[in-house]
Scaffold this active site. Structure first.
Site, mmCIF file in Angstrom:
data_model
loop_
_atom_site.group_PDB
_atom_site.id
_atom_site.type_symbol
_atom_site.label_atom_id
_atom_site.label_comp_id
_atom_site.label_asym_id
_atom_site.label_seq_id
_atom_site.Cartn_x
_atom_site.Cartn_y
_atom_site.Cartn_z
ATOM 1 N N ASP A 8 -25.285 19.422 0.604
ATOM 2 C CA ASP A 8 -26.106 18.972 1.715
ATOM 3 C C ASP A 8 -27.270 18.167 1.139
ATOM 4 O O ASP A 8 -27.295 17.879 -0.061
ATOM 5 C CB ASP A 8 -26.561 20.145 2.594
ATOM 6 C CG ASP A 8 -27.598 21.048 1.940
ATOM 7 O OD1 ASP A 8 -27.971 20.829 0.764
ATOM 8 O OD2 ASP A 8 -28.046 21.993 2.619
ATOM 9 N N HIS A 9 -28.232 17.817 1.976
ATOM 10 C CA HIS A 9 -29.341 16.957 1.543
ATOM 11 C C HIS A 9 -30.256 17.613 0.511
ATOM 12 O O HIS A 9 -30.942 16.917 -0.225
ATOM 13 C CB HIS A 9 -30.162 16.489 2.757
ATOM 14 C CG HIS A 9 -30.542 17.586 3.673
ATOM 15 N ND1 HIS A 9 -29.698 18.019 4.687
ATOM 16 C CD2 HIS A 9 -31.632 18.371 3.726
ATOM 17 C CE1 HIS A 9 -30.280 19.018 5.324
ATOM 18 N NE2 HIS A 9 -31.459 19.246 4.769
ATOM 19 N N CYS A 65 -26.106 23.750 -1.860
ATOM 20 C CA CYS A 65 -27.115 23.540 -0.828
ATOM 21 C C CYS A 65 -28.445 23.982 -1.433
ATOM 22 O O CYS A 65 -28.566 24.043 -2.652
ATOM 23 C CB CYS A 65 -26.773 24.287 0.466
ATOM 24 S SG CYS A 65 -26.751 26.093 0.363
ATOM 25 N N GLY A 66 -29.436 24.294 -0.621
ATOM 26 C CA GLY A 66 -30.724 24.698 -1.161
ATOM 27 C C GLY A 66 -30.655 25.980 -1.973
ATOM 28 O O GLY A 66 -31.167 26.053 -3.080
ATOM 29 N N THR A 67 -30.002 27.004 -1.415
ATOM 30 C CA THR A 67 -29.887 28.294 -2.106
ATOM 31 C C THR A 67 -28.488 28.586 -2.609
ATOM 32 O O THR A 67 -28.304 29.453 -3.456
ATOM 33 C CB THR A 67 -30.287 29.455 -1.183
ATOM 34 O OG1 THR A 67 -29.365 29.507 -0.087
ATOM 35 C CG2 THR A 67 -31.719 29.314 -0.691
ATOM 36 N N GLY A 70 -25.844 29.763 2.113
ATOM 37 C CA GLY A 70 -25.256 29.291 3.364
ATOM 38 C C GLY A 70 -23.950 28.558 3.157
ATOM 39 O O GLY A 70 -22.974 28.773 3.885
ATOM 40 N N HIS A 98 -12.663 38.477 -12.220
ATOM 41 C CA HIS A 98 -12.355 39.636 -11.382
ATOM 42 C C HIS A 98 -11.959 39.273 -9.956
ATOM 43 O O HIS A 98 -11.177 39.999 -9.335
ATOM 44 C CB HIS A 98 -13.551 40.588 -11.327
ATOM 45 C CG HIS A 98 -13.795 41.288 -12.617
ATOM 46 N ND1 HIS A 98 -14.629 42.373 -12.716
ATOM 47 C CD2 HIS A 98 -13.347 41.057 -13.882
ATOM 48 C CE1 HIS A 98 -14.668 42.792 -13.975
ATOM 49 N NE2 HIS A 98 -13.905 41.997 -14.703
ATOM 50 N N ASN A 99 -12.493 38.176 -9.412
ATOM 51 C CA ASN A 99 -12.259 37.833 -8.011
ATOM 52 C C ASN A 99 -11.437 36.569 -7.828
ATOM 53 O O ASN A 99 -11.152 36.182 -6.697
ATOM 54 C CB ASN A 99 -13.589 37.679 -7.273
ATOM 55 C CG ASN A 99 -14.488 38.872 -7.460
ATOM 56 O OD1 ASN A 99 -15.557 38.754 -8.038
ATOM 57 N ND2 ASN A 99 -14.061 40.036 -7.009
ATOM 58 N N ARG A 132 -5.626 45.114 -12.616
ATOM 59 C CA ARG A 132 -6.239 45.890 -11.526
ATOM 60 C C ARG A 132 -7.002 44.999 -10.553
ATOM 61 O O ARG A 132 -7.178 45.339 -9.393
ATOM 62 C CB ARG A 132 -7.141 46.974 -12.089
ATOM 63 C CG ARG A 132 -8.421 46.481 -12.716
ATOM 64 C CD ARG A 132 -9.243 47.645 -13.305
ATOM 65 N NE ARG A 132 -10.579 47.261 -13.637
ATOM 66 C CZ ARG A 132 -10.958 46.703 -14.784
ATOM 67 N NH1 ARG A 132 -10.047 46.454 -15.717
ATOM 68 N NH2 ARG A 132 -12.221 46.398 -15.007
ATOM 69 N N HIS A 133 -7.423 43.830 -11.020
ATOM 70 C CA HIS A 133 -8.164 42.913 -10.156
ATOM 71 C C HIS A 133 -7.246 42.208 -9.157
ATOM 72 O O HIS A 133 -7.689 41.833 -8.075
ATOM 73 C CB HIS A 133 -8.924 41.889 -10.998
ATOM 74 C CG HIS A 133 -9.799 42.527 -12.024
ATOM 75 N ND1 HIS A 133 -10.914 43.275 -11.694
ATOM 76 C CD2 HIS A 133 -9.705 42.568 -13.371
ATOM 77 C CE1 HIS A 133 -11.469 43.734 -12.797
ATOM 78 N NE2 HIS A 133 -10.755 43.325 -13.835
ATOM 79 N N ARG A 136 -7.094 43.929 -5.838
ATOM 80 C CA ARG A 136 -8.303 43.742 -5.039
ATOM 81 C C ARG A 136 -8.355 42.338 -4.430
ATOM 82 O O ARG A 136 -8.773 42.178 -3.278
ATOM 83 C CB ARG A 136 -9.526 44.031 -5.899
ATOM 84 C CG ARG A 136 -9.559 45.491 -6.313
ATOM 85 C CD ARG A 136 -10.587 45.787 -7.343
ATOM 86 N NE ARG A 136 -10.458 47.184 -7.758
ATOM 87 C CZ ARG A 136 -10.668 47.592 -8.991
ATOM 88 N NH1 ARG A 136 -11.017 46.739 -9.933
ATOM 89 N NH2 ARG A 136 -10.551 48.865 -9.295
#
Length: 149
Positions: A8-9, A65-67, A70, A98-99, A132-133, A136
């Site tokens: 984003d901006h 984005c900023g953080t 979002g 793991h994910n 094991r992952h 999940r």
């Protein structure tokens, strides 16, 4: 590897830095983001990156984005996406190992250029460990197929 990159901006400059970094590493970059002087809502940009990955037009995605929060929430609304918001390399490594995260997110107001490069490199160099992952990750994927989704 083909990597969709979006922003984003708040993250225009960081996107350009990461695009250059990825290109220098030999990756093909698909720019799904905006440029200086433009405005965009992070949910729209997160979805764009996520759809490129979900539709197999890109092998992976990076959204900013900023953080990073979002845009990661928005990306995770797309079926088949496991987006992780990471502000340091260890989380990025675990997100992949793991994910099996297929979209990396971070915030331009949280990480600087060099840290973003380190996070990106760590994530790209990590490999899903399976074992094991895998069970999940399969449970996470099953949520996509629930009727109330």
């Amino acid at each position: 590897m083909i990597i969709a990159v979006g922003n984003d901006h708040a993250a225009v400059e960081l996107k350009e830095t990461i695009k250059e970094h990825l290109t220098a590493m030999g990756h093909e970059v698909i720019d799904c983001g905006i440029n200086r002087g433009e405005k965009a809502d992070y949910p729209v940009m997160g979805e764009k990156v996520a759809r490129m990955v979900a539709d197999k037009q890109a092998d992976a995605g990076i959204a900013m984005c900023g953080t990073g929060i979002g845009i990661s929430i928005a990306a995770n609304k797309v079926k088949g996406i496991r987006a992780a918001c990471c502000s340091e390399p260890y989380s990025a490594k675990m997100a992949k190992e793991h994910n099996n995260a297929n979209v990396l997110c971070y915030g331009a107001r949280v990480v600087g250029d060099e840290l973003a490069k380190m996070i990106t490199d760590t994530w790209l160099n990590a490999e899903f460990q399976g074992g094991r992952h895998a069970k999940r990750v399969d449970l996470i994927s099953a949520i996509d197929n629930k009727e109330d989704r």
